[in-house]
Design an enzyme around this catalytic site. Structure first.
Site, PDB file in Angstrom:
ATOM      1  N   HIS A  14     -19.416  10.650  28.772  1.00 38.88           N
ATOM      2  CA  HIS A  14     -19.807  10.504  27.372  1.00 38.88           C
ATOM      3  C   HIS A  14     -18.949   9.473  26.648  1.00 38.88           C
ATOM      4  CE1 HIS A  14     -16.958  14.063  26.313  1.00 38.88           C
ATOM      5  NE2 HIS A  14     -16.450  13.013  25.669  1.00 38.88           N
ATOM      6  N   ASP A  16     -17.443  13.387  31.818  1.00 36.52           N
ATOM      7  CA  ASP A  16     -18.873  13.466  32.142  1.00 36.52           C
ATOM      8  C   ASP A  16     -19.617  12.196  31.706  1.00 36.52           C
ATOM      9  OD1 ASP A  16     -18.987  13.698  29.405  1.00 36.52           O
ATOM     10  OD2 ASP A  16     -19.967  15.667  29.359  1.00 36.52           O
ATOM     11  N   ASP A  76     -16.273  10.157  15.833  1.00 33.69           N
ATOM     12  CA  ASP A  76     -16.786  11.526  15.823  1.00 33.69           C
ATOM     13  C   ASP A  76     -15.838  12.492  15.118  1.00 33.69           C
ATOM     14  OD1 ASP A  76     -14.816  11.486  17.803  1.00 33.69           O
ATOM     15  OD2 ASP A  76     -16.236  11.632  19.451  1.00 33.69           O
ATOM     16  N   GLU A 129     -23.230  13.226  24.761  1.00 34.12           N
ATOM     17  CA  GLU A 129     -23.194  13.975  26.013  1.00 34.12           C
ATOM     18  C   GLU A 129     -24.336  13.566  26.934  1.00 34.12           C
ATOM     19  OE1 GLU A 129     -20.632  15.418  26.637  1.00 34.12           O
ATOM     20  OE2 GLU A 129     -19.997  17.001  25.268  1.00 34.12           O
TER      21      GLU A 129
HETATM   22  C1  GLP Z   1     -13.486  13.542  23.576  1.00 32.68           C
HETATM   23  C2  GLP Z   1     -13.910  12.575  22.452  1.00 32.68           C
HETATM   24  C3  GLP Z   1     -14.187  11.203  23.014  1.00 32.68           C
HETATM   25  C4  GLP Z   1     -13.116  10.857  23.999  1.00 32.68           C
HETATM   26  C5  GLP Z   1     -13.276  11.705  25.222  1.00 32.68           C
HETATM   27  C6  GLP Z   1     -12.144  11.581  26.201  1.00 32.68           C
HETATM   28  O1  GLP Z   1     -14.208  14.710  23.604  1.00 32.68           O
HETATM   29  N1  GLP Z   1     -14.999  12.959  21.664  1.00 32.68           N
HETATM   30  O2  GLP Z   1     -14.258  10.282  21.964  1.00 32.68           O
HETATM   31  O3  GLP Z   1     -13.232   9.504  24.392  1.00 32.68           O
HETATM   32  O4  GLP Z   1     -13.560  13.046  24.889  1.00 32.68           O
HETATM   33  O5  GLP Z   1     -11.009  12.230  25.762  1.00 32.68           O
HETATM   34  P1  GLP Z   1      -9.603  12.058  26.436  1.00 32.68           P
HETATM   35  O6  GLP Z   1      -9.159  10.667  26.131  1.00 32.68           O
HETATM   36  O7  GLP Z   1      -8.732  13.070  25.785  1.00 32.68           O
HETATM   37  O8  GLP Z   1      -9.791  12.274  27.884  1.00 32.68           O
END
Ligand code: GLP
Length: 331
Positions: free
Chosen positions: A143, A141, A72, A148
Site C-alpha cells: 500500500h 502489503d 493520511d 490497501e
Molecule cells: C502505514 C502508513 C503508510 C506507510 C506504511 C509503512 O500504515 N499509512 O503511509 O508508508 O504504513 O509504514 P512503515 O514505514 O512504518 O513501515
C-alpha cells in the site's frame, strides 16, 4: 523510474534527505510560489525527517515557503493522541523547522462529515497548484498512503478500511494491541498521489522486499497499489539493500550500473548525517510531542511562532554545494 539502492536505511535516508533539500532549493519557493510537498508517516521516513531538521538547523534549507499535505490520518483517533499522524508530524518534523502552520495540511480524521473533509482536501491540493513532490513510504502489503490492496488505481482522497495486515503491522505503535488500532483512515487516493509532479518512495528492510518486487518488476495491479506508480513519468524509489531481497539480481545490477557516479554524494562531510541527527535529537530531547504542541495554528496541539531562518544562512553557499550531492538514474 529512478531506482536508487543504498547499503542500509541510514544511507538511503541520507539520499532522500539531500534529494528533498535539493528539490526545494532548486525550486526557490516564495510566498506566492510555495513548494508543495506531500508527506508520509511511519517508521521509514523518521531518519529523513531527522535529516531535514538537521539541514534546517544548519541553515541549509528553509521550509518557510513550503506547503505540505500529509497523505493520511486515522479516523476517530484524537489529534493529540501520541500515535495520531498529527502528533507524529509535529514530533518528528513540523515542531523543529520554520514551516508556517498555516501551510500545514493534515486530514482531519475526526471531522463530522468525513466525505466532505476528503473532498475539501482534494480542493485544497488543487488550489495549491498540485503537489510538486509526493514523498512516501510503502506498506508490506504494497500500500501507498492507506491505499490497501484492492483500492481503485484512480481513487481520490476518501475513507479507507484498513487491511488486517496493516492493523497487525501498526499495532506495534499501540502496545501490540490490535483492538487499539483504528480500523479506518482517511487517505489520499492512488490517483491523488499519481497527480503529483514527482513521487518519491523510501523503502527499507526485508519486510518490504515482496512489495518492492511488485513495485519494480510486477504487473500494474490494484492488489499492489504501489505498482500503479510504474505509470508515473517521474517516479523514484530509494531503498536499502535488505529491501531488494526479492528482486532479480539483474534488476539490481542494472539500476546500480546506471546511477551516475559523477553526481553521487562524494564525501561524508558534505552529507546530512541522518543517523547522527536522529541520535542528537533524541539526546537533546527535541523530538518530543511537547515541543511540537506549540506549532499548529487552530489545533489542540497549540499555537506559537516558528524560529526564523536568516536569508544569509540560506545563501551561505548551500545552493551550489547541495546540487552536487544527489546521484541520479533515469526516470
Ligand atoms: C502505514 C502508513 C503508510 C506507510 C506504511 C509503512 O500504515 N499509512 O503511509 O508508508 O504504513 O509504514 P512503515 O514505514 O512504518 O513501515
Amino acid at each position: 523510474m529512478r531506482f536508487i539502492i543504498r547499503d542500509d536505511d541510514t544511507a538511503a535516508s541520507e539520499y532522500v534527505t539531500n534529494y528533498i533539500v535539493k528539490r526545494i532549493l532548486d525550486f526557490a519557493p516564495t510566498p506566492t510560489k510555495p513548494f508543495v510537498l506531500g508527506l508520509p508517516t511511519g517508521s521509514s521516513p523518521v531518519k529523513v525527517y531527522a535529516g531535514l531538521v538537521k539541514a534546517h538547523k544548519e541553515g541549509k534549507v528553509s521550509f518557510a515557503n513550503v506547503k505540505t499535505f500529509n497523505m493520511d490520518e486515522y479516523v476517530g483517533l484524537a489529534e493529540d493522541h501520541p500515535e495520531s499522524y498529527h502528533s507524529f508530524m509535529y514530533k518528528h518534523f513540523f515542531g523543529h523547522v520554520d514551516i508556517d502552520p498555516a501551510n500545514v495540511n493534515i486530514l482531519n480524521g475526526n471531522a463530522a462529515d468525513l466525505d466532505a473533509e476528503c473532498a475539501d482536501y482534494e480542493r485544497r491540493i488543487k488550489e495549491a497548484g498540485g503537489i510538486e513532490l509526493f514523498f512516501g513510504g510503502l506498506g508490506a502489503d504494497g500500500h501507498i498512503a492507506f491505499n490497501e490492496p484492492g483500492s481503485s488505481l484512480t481513487s481520490r482522497t476518501r475513507v479507507k478500511t484498513l487491511a488486517d495486515d496493516t492493523i497487525r503491522a501498526n499495532s506495534r505503535f499501540f502496545d501490540n494491541d490490535l483492538s487499539k488500532v483504528p480500523n479506518q483512515a482517511l487517505t489520499v487516493g492512488v490517483g491523488t498521489m499519481s497527480d503529483a509532479r514527482e513521487v518519491l518512495l523510501i523503502v527499507t528492510g526485508s519486510s518490504k522486499a515482496t512489495a518492492l518486487a511488485h513495485a519494480v518488476e510486477g504487473s500494474v495491479s490494484q492488489m499492489w497499489t504501489v505498482s500503479y506508480m510504474q505509470m508515473h513519468p517521474n517516479f523514484m524509489v530509494v531503498c536499502d539493500t535488505p529491501a531488494t531481497d526479492e528482486l532479480l539480481v539483474k534488476t539490481v545490477k542494472y539500476f546500480k550500473s546506471i546511477e551516475h557516479p559523477e553526481t553521487a554524494p562524494k564525501s561524508k562531510e558534505l552529507r546530512v548525517d541522518t543517523e547522527k541527527a536522529s541520535t542528537d535529537a533524541a539526546v537533546d530531547g527535541e523530538l518530543t510531542p511537547d515541543s511540537m504542541r506549540s506549532r499548529l495554528a487552530g489545533s489542540v496541539l497549540g499555537t506559537s511562532s516558528p524560529p526564523p531562518v536568516s536569508e544569509a544562512m540560506l545563501m551561505d553557499g548551500m545552493l551550489d554545494s547541495m546540487s552536487s550531492r544527489v546521484g541520479t538514474t533515469e526516470f
